[in-house]
Design a protein around this motif. Structure first.
Motif, PDB file in Angstrom:
ATOM      1  N   THR A  50      33.301  -7.822  -9.994  1.00  0.00           N
ATOM      2  CA  THR A  50      34.087  -8.916  -9.415  1.00  0.00           C
ATOM      3  C   THR A  50      33.962 -10.170 -10.275  1.00  0.00           C
ATOM      4  O   THR A  50      32.855 -10.542 -10.676  1.00  0.00           O
ATOM      5  CB  THR A  50      33.602  -9.216  -7.975  1.00  0.00           C
ATOM      6  N   VAL A  94      38.747 -12.578  -7.875  1.00  0.00           N
ATOM      7  CA  VAL A  94      38.724 -13.404  -6.659  1.00  0.00           C
ATOM      8  C   VAL A  94      38.628 -14.870  -7.080  1.00  0.00           C
ATOM      9  O   VAL A  94      38.339 -15.160  -8.245  1.00  0.00           O
ATOM     10  CB  VAL A  94      37.510 -13.069  -5.746  1.00  0.00           C
ATOM     11  N   LYS A 122      40.781 -27.617  -6.425  1.00  0.00           N
ATOM     12  CA  LYS A 122      41.473 -26.371  -6.051  1.00  0.00           C
ATOM     13  C   LYS A 122      42.526 -26.039  -7.098  1.00  0.00           C
ATOM     14  O   LYS A 122      42.705 -24.886  -7.497  1.00  0.00           O
ATOM     15  CB  LYS A 122      42.094 -26.556  -4.655  1.00  0.00           C
ATOM     16  N   GLY A 129      44.066  -6.558  -2.409  1.00  0.00           N
ATOM     17  CA  GLY A 129      43.125  -6.433  -1.303  1.00  0.00           C
ATOM     18  C   GLY A 129      43.014  -7.715  -0.493  1.00  0.00           C
ATOM     19  O   GLY A 129      43.002  -8.812  -1.057  1.00  0.00           O
ATOM     20  N   PHE A 143      44.958  -2.690   0.252  1.00  0.00           N
ATOM     21  CA  PHE A 143      43.894  -2.273   1.180  1.00  0.00           C
ATOM     22  C   PHE A 143      43.346  -3.463   1.935  1.00  0.00           C
ATOM     23  O   PHE A 143      43.548  -4.627   1.555  1.00  0.00           O
ATOM     24  CB  PHE A 143      42.754  -1.553   0.438  1.00  0.00           C
ATOM     25  N   GLU A 182      34.901 -20.734   5.579  1.00  0.00           N
ATOM     26  CA  GLU A 182      35.885 -20.664   4.490  1.00  0.00           C
ATOM     27  C   GLU A 182      37.254 -21.113   5.003  1.00  0.00           C
ATOM     28  O   GLU A 182      37.952 -21.893   4.376  1.00  0.00           O
ATOM     29  CB  GLU A 182      35.953 -19.219   3.999  1.00  0.00           C
TER      30      GLU A 182
HETATM   31  C1  FAD Z   1      39.317  -8.206  -0.837  1.00  0.00           C
HETATM   32  C2  FAD Z   1      38.467  -9.404  -1.075  1.00  0.00           C
HETATM   33  C3  FAD Z   1      37.216  -9.264  -1.670  1.00  0.00           C
HETATM   34  C4  FAD Z   1      36.439 -10.390  -1.916  1.00  0.00           C
HETATM   35  N1  FAD Z   1      35.223 -10.247  -2.551  1.00  0.00           N
HETATM   36  C5  FAD Z   1      34.521 -11.341  -2.904  1.00  0.00           C
HETATM   37  C6  FAD Z   1      33.328 -11.246  -3.666  1.00  0.00           C
HETATM   38  O1  FAD Z   1      32.879 -10.157  -4.013  1.00  0.00           O
HETATM   39  N2  FAD Z   1      32.678 -12.389  -3.988  1.00  0.00           N
HETATM   40  C7  FAD Z   1      33.156 -13.631  -3.646  1.00  0.00           C
HETATM   41  O2  FAD Z   1      32.548 -14.644  -4.011  1.00  0.00           O
HETATM   42  N3  FAD Z   1      34.271 -13.750  -2.901  1.00  0.00           N
HETATM   43  C8  FAD Z   1      34.960 -12.646  -2.526  1.00  0.00           C
HETATM   44  N4  FAD Z   1      36.096 -12.782  -1.788  1.00  0.00           N
HETATM   45  C9  FAD Z   1      36.471 -14.111  -1.219  1.00  0.00           C
HETATM   46  C10 FAD Z   1      37.283 -14.895  -2.223  1.00  0.00           C
HETATM   47  O3  FAD Z   1      36.469 -15.248  -3.298  1.00  0.00           O
HETATM   48  C11 FAD Z   1      37.885 -16.190  -1.633  1.00  0.00           C
HETATM   49  O4  FAD Z   1      36.862 -16.948  -1.065  1.00  0.00           O
HETATM   50  C12 FAD Z   1      38.926 -15.987  -0.591  1.00  0.00           C
HETATM   51  O5  FAD Z   1      39.700 -14.857  -0.842  1.00  0.00           O
HETATM   52  C13 FAD Z   1      39.860 -17.226  -0.570  1.00  0.00           C
HETATM   53  O6  FAD Z   1      40.576 -17.351  -1.790  1.00  0.00           O
HETATM   54  P1  FAD Z   1      42.105 -16.889  -1.924  1.00  0.00           P
HETATM   55  O7  FAD Z   1      42.423 -16.530  -3.331  1.00  0.00           O
HETATM   56  O8  FAD Z   1      42.312 -15.800  -0.970  1.00  0.00           O
HETATM   57  O9  FAD Z   1      42.979 -18.081  -1.382  1.00  0.00           O
HETATM   58  P2  FAD Z   1      43.146 -19.636  -1.493  1.00  0.00           P
HETATM   59  O10 FAD Z   1      43.219 -20.069  -0.079  1.00  0.00           O
HETATM   60  O11 FAD Z   1      44.301 -19.980  -2.359  1.00  0.00           O
HETATM   61  O12 FAD Z   1      41.879 -20.236  -2.209  1.00  0.00           O
HETATM   62  C14 FAD Z   1      40.748 -20.689  -1.563  1.00  0.00           C
HETATM   63  C15 FAD Z   1      39.661 -20.653  -2.592  1.00  0.00           C
HETATM   64  O13 FAD Z   1      39.928 -21.608  -3.614  1.00  0.00           O
HETATM   65  C16 FAD Z   1      38.706 -22.166  -4.083  1.00  0.00           C
HETATM   66  N5  FAD Z   1      38.706 -23.606  -3.782  1.00  0.00           N
HETATM   67  C17 FAD Z   1      39.048 -24.196  -2.613  1.00  0.00           C
HETATM   68  N6  FAD Z   1      38.902 -25.539  -2.679  1.00  0.00           N
HETATM   69  C18 FAD Z   1      38.455 -25.820  -3.927  1.00  0.00           C
HETATM   70  C19 FAD Z   1      38.083 -27.006  -4.606  1.00  0.00           C
HETATM   71  N7  FAD Z   1      38.137 -28.204  -4.005  1.00  0.00           N
HETATM   72  N8  FAD Z   1      37.630 -26.905  -5.884  1.00  0.00           N
HETATM   73  C20 FAD Z   1      37.563 -25.708  -6.526  1.00  0.00           C
HETATM   74  N9  FAD Z   1      37.896 -24.545  -5.931  1.00  0.00           N
HETATM   75  C21 FAD Z   1      38.336 -24.574  -4.647  1.00  0.00           C
HETATM   76  C22 FAD Z   1      37.586 -21.449  -3.316  1.00  0.00           C
HETATM   77  O14 FAD Z   1      37.194 -20.329  -4.100  1.00  0.00           O
HETATM   78  C23 FAD Z   1      38.286 -21.018  -2.050  1.00  0.00           C
HETATM   79  O15 FAD Z   1      37.649 -19.890  -1.435  1.00  0.00           O
HETATM   80  C24 FAD Z   1      36.902 -11.672  -1.546  1.00  0.00           C
HETATM   81  C25 FAD Z   1      38.161 -11.810  -0.960  1.00  0.00           C
HETATM   82  C26 FAD Z   1      38.944 -10.710  -0.743  1.00  0.00           C
HETATM   83  C27 FAD Z   1      40.289 -10.904  -0.136  1.00  0.00           C
END
Ligand code: FAD
Length: 391
Positions: free
Chosen positions: A211, A242, A267, A322, A343, A364
């Protein structure tokens, strides 16, 4: 936003009216930062003192975000989703394990899950969180490049053996396996192990998927270096892209250590970095398989556009989408309906063990601008649609 993901009839086709109402109630609470903080505190307190709150948690947040307590409990959900062409990835809750007995038990559980899912096309991936197989302290030391003493070395050998045992089992049963990413203080050790496994098992196709958290500003360089390195030339990489789930914790750690935060400063920067990660993978697709793990509609559309432009078959095993169970059904179910590989991560396990996962989902969603609002609006749209259909 009205787009290909606005079809709420498809998105919520498996949800009863009661389940929709429950989802609306949950996301309303999650939207409120203070309520999330208070309920998290109260729940942790109640669980610590063994107050009888489990049935309430189970009926509400647990049933919305999790498949059940055992893998067998998950079967009805898995079957229903697969009827809509949505696959499942069974994720046994393994947070906060910290003894050798627990690591061994977790290893056995991961092996038994692979046994359970083999020959089941509706469950194409296994998944594990690396620190469920060994102590966080050891992962931290390896990440820092510190020398281990004799005893620690023996324990680390066991970690590597567990890692390899799970990957070997997946490989032997032709099941792809996702290695979760964690905090920066353990991630280098995870990356090194993941590469070792890819060198061994990803010779013909991608079995092992590491990842990559694109909220880290150094990840593009990491991807570049991996592909440039000649000793990896025979590897067919697997990456789950991710944004990253530990933003607030990482920032706090960096602040307390007075070091530069490993996370992009906004972000927008994370989004740009995520897109650059996708571009890099698209450019090197002959050497990489991708899981786009995101609830972000723009990111998903970017991958769909690429698939169409390159005339790649929607169901090509090289590209998967996913999402987490209980979130963004509008993306998963509409993607599957259009024929893309998609998935849901379906967490399961005892309620108590799943609490950190559930709290992370709540936090989150509270911290991510717009996500909860989007979920709520879609639920309301579907309720209205059903009301009109009925009248
Ligand atoms: C199938 C799946 C598997 C996952 N596996 C993992 C994993 O193994 N490890 C892991 O760490 N996460 C994992 N995640 C969680 C993922 O990293 C995100 O936290 C989550 O999916 C939200 O991001 P987004 O792309 O869906 O959406 P969005 O809503 O577009 O993005 C939110 C994300 O943007 C980033 N963000 C938000 N605000 C800021 C800011 N001010 N400055 C910088 N960045 C910011 C953060 O990462 C936040 O979670 C997984 C998610 C999914 C769907």
């Amino acid at each position: 936003m009205n787009n290909i993901f606005s079809n709420t009839k498809e998105a919520f086709s498996l949800k009863t009216n009661f389940e929709l109402l429950r989802a609306q109630f949950l996301f309303k609470i999650i939207q409120n930062r203070t309520l999330v903080k208070v309920s998290t505190f109260l729940t942790n307190f109640a669980l610590k003192f063994y107050l009888p709150v489990t049935p309430i948690i189970k009926m509400t947040v647990f049933n919305h975000f999790c498949g059940g307590v055992s893998e067998l409990d998950c079967n009805p959900v898995i079957k229903k989703m697969y009827e809509k062409k949505v696959s499942s990835v069974l994720d046994f809750s393994t947070e906060a394990f910290n003894s050798e007995v627990e690591f061994d038990n977790c290893y056995d559980k991961k092996i038994s899950i692979i046994e359970f899912i083999k020959h089941r096309p509706e469950i194409p991936f296994a998944v594990f969180k690396p620190t469920c197989l060994g102590s966080v302290d050891l992962f931290k030391k390896k990440t820092k490049g510190e020398d281990l003493n004799y005893e620690e070395n023996l324990l680390w050998i066991k970690v590597v053996e567990r890692f390899e045992g799970v990957c070997q089992k997946a490989h032997d049963n032709d099941i792809k396996i996702l290695i979760d990413a964690e905090e920066v203080f353990v991630q280098k050790a995870i990356d090194d192990l993941a590469l070792l496994m890819m060198l061994k098992f990803n010779r013909k196709k991608s079995i092992i998927f590491n990842t990559v958290q694109m909220y880290r500003w150094d990840r593009l360089e990491y991807l570049n270096n991996l592909l440039k390195d000649k000793s990896n030339k025979d590897v067919i990489f697997g990456f789950k892209l991710v944004r990253g789930a530990y933003m607030e914790k990482e920032r706090l750690i960096a602040k307390s250590l007075n070091i530069k935060s490993p996370i992009c400063s906004s972000k927008k920067e994370t989004d740009i970095n995520f897109n650059s990660g996708l571009d890099f993978i698209f450019k090197n697709l002959e050497r990489i398989s991708l899981v786009c793990a995101s609830h972000n509609e723009d990111s998903v559309i970017k991958v769909m556009d690429f698939i169409k432009k390159r005339n790649i078959k929607f169901s090509d095993d090289k590209i998967w989408f996913g999402q987490l169970y209980g979130m963004s059904d509008n993306i998963t179910f509409n993607l599957a309906n259009m024929g893309y590989n998609s998935f849901k991560i379906l967490p399961f396990g005892p309620v108590r063990n799943l609490m950190p996962y559930l709290i992370r989902r709540a936090e989150e969603n509270t911290s991510v601008e717009g996500q909860t609002g989007r979920e709520l609006q879609l639920i309301i749209n579907e309720k209205n649609r059903r009301a009109i259909e009925k009248s």
